[in-house]
Design an enzyme around this catalytic site. Sequence first.
Site, PDB file in Angstrom:
ATOM      1  N   THR A 282      -2.763   1.309 -17.512  1.00  0.00           N
ATOM      2  CA  THR A 282      -3.427   0.221 -17.799  1.00  0.00           C
ATOM      3  C   THR A 282      -2.688  -0.918 -17.356  1.00  0.00           C
ATOM      4  O   THR A 282      -1.645  -0.682 -16.736  1.00  0.00           O
ATOM      5  CB  THR A 282      -3.877   0.020 -19.348  1.00  0.00           C
ATOM      6  OG1 THR A 282      -4.586  -1.101 -19.407  1.00  0.00           O
ATOM      7  CG2 THR A 282      -2.568  -0.139 -20.220  1.00  0.00           C
ATOM      8  N   LYS A 286      -1.563  -0.290 -12.819  1.00  0.00           N
ATOM      9  CA  LYS A 286      -2.392   0.565 -11.996  1.00  0.00           C
ATOM     10  C   LYS A 286      -2.236   0.744 -10.512  1.00  0.00           C
ATOM     11  O   LYS A 286      -2.390   1.798 -10.085  1.00  0.00           O
ATOM     12  CB  LYS A 286      -4.014   0.021 -12.247  1.00  0.00           C
ATOM     13  CG  LYS A 286      -4.273  -0.005 -13.641  1.00  0.00           C
ATOM     14  CD  LYS A 286      -5.855  -0.293 -13.929  1.00  0.00           C
ATOM     15  CE  LYS A 286      -6.270  -0.278 -15.505  1.00  0.00           C
ATOM     16  NZ  LYS A 286      -7.703  -0.586 -15.403  1.00  0.00           N
ATOM     17  N   ASN A 307      -6.209   4.569 -12.956  1.00  0.00           N
ATOM     18  CA  ASN A 307      -6.089   4.751 -14.376  1.00  0.00           C
ATOM     19  C   ASN A 307      -5.820   5.967 -15.230  1.00  0.00           C
ATOM     20  O   ASN A 307      -5.906   6.011 -16.319  1.00  0.00           O
ATOM     21  CB  ASN A 307      -7.451   3.764 -14.991  1.00  0.00           C
ATOM     22  CG  ASN A 307      -8.782   4.740 -15.231  1.00  0.00           C
ATOM     23  OD1 ASN A 307      -8.610   5.438 -14.272  1.00  0.00           O
ATOM     24  ND2 ASN A 307      -9.306   4.418 -16.329  1.00  0.00           N
ATOM     25  N   ASP A 322     -12.226   3.887 -14.631  1.00  0.00           N
ATOM     26  CA  ASP A 322     -13.044   2.739 -14.468  1.00  0.00           C
ATOM     27  C   ASP A 322     -14.245   2.572 -13.991  1.00  0.00           C
ATOM     28  O   ASP A 322     -15.153   1.974 -14.401  1.00  0.00           O
ATOM     29  CB  ASP A 322     -11.911   1.494 -14.314  1.00  0.00           C
ATOM     30  CG  ASP A 322     -10.754   1.281 -15.248  1.00  0.00           C
ATOM     31  OD1 ASP A 322     -10.918   1.754 -16.419  1.00  0.00           O
ATOM     32  OD2 ASP A 322      -9.611   0.942 -14.786  1.00  0.00           O
ATOM     33  N   GLY A 345     -12.312 -13.762 -11.783  1.00  0.00           N
ATOM     34  CA  GLY A 345     -10.935 -12.906 -11.603  1.00  0.00           C
ATOM     35  C   GLY A 345     -10.953 -12.082 -10.749  1.00  0.00           C
ATOM     36  O   GLY A 345     -11.767 -11.141 -10.214  1.00  0.00           O
ATOM     37  N   ALA A 346      -9.887 -11.718 -10.030  1.00  0.00           N
ATOM     38  CA  ALA A 346      -9.423 -10.967  -9.096  1.00  0.00           C
ATOM     39  C   ALA A 346      -8.116  -9.959  -9.298  1.00  0.00           C
ATOM     40  O   ALA A 346      -7.522  -9.660  -8.443  1.00  0.00           O
ATOM     41  CB  ALA A 346      -8.994 -11.551  -7.729  1.00  0.00           C
ATOM     42  N   ARG A 369      -8.934 -18.203  -9.577  1.00  0.00           N
ATOM     43  CA  ARG A 369      -7.811 -19.261  -9.346  1.00  0.00           C
ATOM     44  C   ARG A 369      -6.732 -18.790  -8.161  1.00  0.00           C
ATOM     45  O   ARG A 369      -6.165 -19.549  -7.648  1.00  0.00           O
ATOM     46  CB  ARG A 369      -6.971 -19.397 -10.584  1.00  0.00           C
ATOM     47  CG  ARG A 369      -7.943 -20.199 -11.741  1.00  0.00           C
ATOM     48  CD  ARG A 369      -6.895 -20.520 -12.779  1.00  0.00           C
ATOM     49  NE  ARG A 369      -7.407 -21.092 -13.832  1.00  0.00           N
ATOM     50  CZ  ARG A 369      -7.701 -20.598 -15.182  1.00  0.00           C
ATOM     51  NH1 ARG A 369      -7.406 -19.310 -15.018  1.00  0.00           N
ATOM     52  NH2 ARG A 369      -8.211 -21.323 -16.084  1.00  0.00           N
ATOM     53  N   LEU A 431     -15.224  -8.207 -20.332  1.00  0.00           N
ATOM     54  CA  LEU A 431     -14.441  -6.763 -20.533  1.00  0.00           C
ATOM     55  C   LEU A 431     -13.552  -6.792 -21.534  1.00  0.00           C
ATOM     56  O   LEU A 431     -12.964  -5.758 -22.115  1.00  0.00           O
ATOM     57  CB  LEU A 431     -13.521  -6.553 -19.061  1.00  0.00           C
ATOM     58  CG  LEU A 431     -14.403  -6.427 -18.083  1.00  0.00           C
ATOM     59  CD1 LEU A 431     -13.436  -5.800 -16.831  1.00  0.00           C
ATOM     60  CD2 LEU A 431     -15.712  -5.104 -18.463  1.00  0.00           C
ATOM     61  N   GLY A 454     -16.207  -5.348 -23.892  1.00  0.00           N
ATOM     62  CA  GLY A 454     -15.617  -4.193 -22.962  1.00  0.00           C
ATOM     63  C   GLY A 454     -15.583  -2.872 -23.853  1.00  0.00           C
ATOM     64  O   GLY A 454     -15.036  -1.934 -23.050  1.00  0.00           O
TER      65      GLY A 454
END
Length: 488
Positions: A282, A286, A307, A322, A345-346, A369, A431, A454
């Site tokens: 995690t 990863k 994962n 995942d 998010g990335a 961002r 999540l 999640g």
Amino acid sequence: MTVAIVLKNYENAIELLKKEQVKNRLFELRLDFDYKLLSLIENNQISPHQAILTIRSKSEGGKLDNDATRDKIINKALEMKVGYLDLELKSDYEVIKKIVEDINQLNSTNLIISQHNYIQSLLSGYSSFYTTFLNLNSLNTEINKRIILKYVGSPDDSYETLELMEMIPQHSKQILLGIGKRGDISRTLHSKLGQELVFGGLQDNDIIPYQVLDVLSQSNTLMLGLVGGNISHSLSPLIHNILMKTTKLSGYYHLLEANNSNRANNMVRKLINYDFTGFNITIPYKKSIIKILDQIDHVAENIQAVNTINIVNGKLFGFNTDITGFSRFLREHNLHKLEGALVLGAGGASRAICQSLIQEGVSVSIVTRSEKRFNEFPKDLRSQINLISKSDFSNKMRAELYINTTPLGLKGEDPRDFVELPINIQAVIDLLYHENENTFVQKIKNKGIEAYDGKEMLFNQAADSFQIWTNKMVKKKDLYNQFLKEIR
């Protein structure tokens, strides 16, 4: 190797002795918690040679605050000829020194010399402890036959525990115990490392139950674990305990914290030698774990995130469940039919989510961002995603599915303060998960919008990992409901 049962309460001990086969058992009687435990020997409920008498002051994790009581217990132990007397090096140094100088005082009792050090790092604390012992040992080398060394410390991470365990020679009459989840492997690997004793608790204790350690002393047990950064509150052990129980497999699922990627990679490599079957990986490892794999599944390779690791004949095979876990979640709730998804998010989780959505035919837009992190996505995946800067985002864009893959919400934040919900929103997925439903998801539900946290994705990916390791399929829906009941 022997599993000693730690007893801290007389009433609990009596209940245990009613049902436990005690003939060949060792019991650690924590007299600093309950002096009445001594009566178990006096009343012949256990024999003296089965007893480890232990006293600890408050600074050593015990409850004793009276030196007169300490002296009384030490004298009583030697008089009774108990199997083991556990003395603390710092508090009992003068007593230990006298015993070392005249081992006849021990009669048939073996001496455990302990140190509980929760201040220094595990490695430096042990080094100081062993140096002090060597000074004592120089007074009478004959004492070696009657002494076991026990060091208990607070590891910085699980790798530090493993590192020190491997430094201690096997079958050397030394015991290393790390406290907390970071120290679990010091107990679960005790038989493989040749430690003379290990200490197991009752079900309500804060250490691994003795029944689990009994099982792990045998062969053909599943050794699994989650490797990550800050994972102390993970629900993965609970899920895998349910899966093992359902499939009638015995084993243990560890939380294996590592402070950096090098330590994470080295820990995985080392644990191959201790009959581990596999690992979950995690945040934040990863991607970095890929460099040590012998082979990687094409799905995981496409997004450069692993994962799940399966160990076969000492080789490491990487997968990403995942993606499969999230895809099944989408289909089970008919979310794959929605028109467009907006992903916040990335990071590493975002890669798997985006890949899953694209495989299910859902168009994907990302707001982040950090354009730099998005540009680290594999080129093929990146080319199929519409990147939107926060300044260019408008809630008038069309996306029926809103997915938060960021940490926003861990400290009570609302992801909508970062990016609003699109005007045609049909469903929201966050999540993040908590044992109870998270606040953001509840707020969305209160508006009459379909919303999920999640937990179900976590369960799905865990079940898929478990199938890779064991070839066992389970009825996921029934077990997921059982999981929800257990965390409420």
